[in-house]
Scaffold this motif. Structure first.
Motif, PDB file in Angstrom:
ATOM      1  N   GLY A 102       0.806  -1.212   0.000  1.00  0.00           N
ATOM      2  CA  GLY A 102       0.000   0.000   0.000  1.00  0.00           C
ATOM      3  C   GLY A 102       0.840   1.263   0.000  1.00  0.00           C
ATOM      4  N   SER A 103       0.145   2.396   0.125  1.00  0.00           N
ATOM      5  CA  SER A 103       0.803   3.706   0.066  1.00  0.00           C
ATOM      6  C   SER A 103       0.340   4.598   1.202  1.00  0.00           C
ATOM      7  CB  SER A 103       0.481   4.407  -1.262  1.00  0.00           C
ATOM      8  OG  SER A 103       0.974   3.670  -2.367  1.00  0.00           O
ATOM      9  N   ARG A 130       1.046   8.960   2.462  1.00  0.00           N
ATOM     10  CA  ARG A 130       1.713  10.234   2.213  1.00  0.00           C
ATOM     11  C   ARG A 130       1.862  10.960   3.539  1.00  0.00           C
ATOM     12  NH1 ARG A 130      -0.525  15.738  -0.597  1.00  0.00           N
ATOM     13  NH2 ARG A 130       1.386  16.392  -1.687  1.00  0.00           N
ATOM     14  N   ARG A 178      10.759   3.819  -4.343  1.00  0.00           N
ATOM     15  CA  ARG A 178       9.466   3.625  -3.677  1.00  0.00           C
ATOM     16  C   ARG A 178       8.981   4.886  -2.975  1.00  0.00           C
ATOM     17  NH1 ARG A 178       9.031   0.213   0.485  1.00  0.00           N
ATOM     18  NH2 ARG A 178      11.187   0.473   1.173  1.00  0.00           N
ATOM     19  N   THR A 184       9.218   9.133  -2.335  1.00  0.00           N
ATOM     20  CA  THR A 184       9.559  10.389  -3.001  1.00  0.00           C
ATOM     21  C   THR A 184       9.366  11.547  -2.035  1.00  0.00           C
ATOM     22  OG1 THR A 184       8.826   9.529  -5.150  1.00  0.00           O
ATOM     23  CG2 THR A 184       9.082  11.914  -4.941  1.00  0.00           C
ATOM     24  N   GLN A 222       6.013  10.802  -0.017  1.00  0.00           N
ATOM     25  CA  GLN A 222       5.103   9.850  -0.637  1.00  0.00           C
ATOM     26  C   GLN A 222       5.734   8.476  -0.576  1.00  0.00           C
ATOM     27  OE1 GLN A 222       1.934  10.302  -2.027  1.00  0.00           O
ATOM     28  NE2 GLN A 222       1.957   8.062  -2.142  1.00  0.00           N
ATOM     29  N   ASN A 268       5.265   4.533  -1.445  1.00  0.00           N
ATOM     30  CA  ASN A 268       4.560   3.525  -2.225  1.00  0.00           C
ATOM     31  C   ASN A 268       5.203   2.154  -2.017  1.00  0.00           C
ATOM     32  OD1 ASN A 268       2.959   5.590  -3.359  1.00  0.00           O
ATOM     33  ND2 ASN A 268       4.424   5.914  -5.014  1.00  0.00           N
ATOM     34  N   SER A 269       4.481   1.127  -2.380  1.00  0.00           N
ATOM     35  CA  SER A 269       4.984  -0.251  -2.272  1.00  0.00           C
ATOM     36  C   SER A 269       5.567  -0.521  -0.887  1.00  0.00           C
ATOM     37  CB  SER A 269       6.051  -0.508  -3.350  1.00  0.00           C
ATOM     38  OG  SER A 269       5.528  -0.282  -4.641  1.00  0.00           O
TER      39      SER A 269
END
Length: 125
Positions: A16-17, A19, A67, A69, A82, A84-85
């Motif tokens: 999942g992600s 932020r 992954r 940022t 951010q 991700n993964s």
């Protein structure tokens, strides 16, 4: 003096992600390099990612490159991460930090002067 407040942490499944946001007080936010660090239970605080004062240069740890940022919005006095993964090994308390606008982006906790209180990120398998 800069005060930093992180938000956006939580519980997420692997893959999942999330932020993360870090809101800074004061009118001098744009003069600081900003970094994200994390600390898991029983481990030392480790570098995750950093961005220079203008947003034109970034650096990230090998473990998160591709992954995660990092970005910043100087008009909003905010820096973002951010993610991700996400993996279970990303589970930690994530801290935002502000440091001098040096040419070399710092990757050590001692390169930074101001710290937020941290936000918990938990990734379940």
């Amino acid at each position: 003096q800069v005060q930093l407040v992180e938000s956006g942490g939580g519980l997420v499944q692997a893959g999942g992600s999330l932020r993360l946001s870090c809101a800074a007080s004061g009118r001098t936010f744009s003069t600081y390099n900003m970094g994200w660090f994390r600390q898991a239970p029983g481990k030392e605080r480790e570098f995750v990612a950093a961005i220079n004062w203008s947003g034109g240069n970034t650096n990230s740890a090998d473990s998160v490159r591709g992954r995660f940022t990092i970005s910043r919005d100087n008009a909003k006095n905010t820096v973002y991460l951010q993610m991700n993964s996400l993996k279970p090994e990303d589970t930690a308390v994530y801290y935002c930090a502000a440091g001098p606008s040096t040419i070399r982006i710092g990757v050590r906790p001692t390169d930074y002067t101001y710290w937020g209180q941290g936000t918990q990120v938990t990734v379940s398998s």
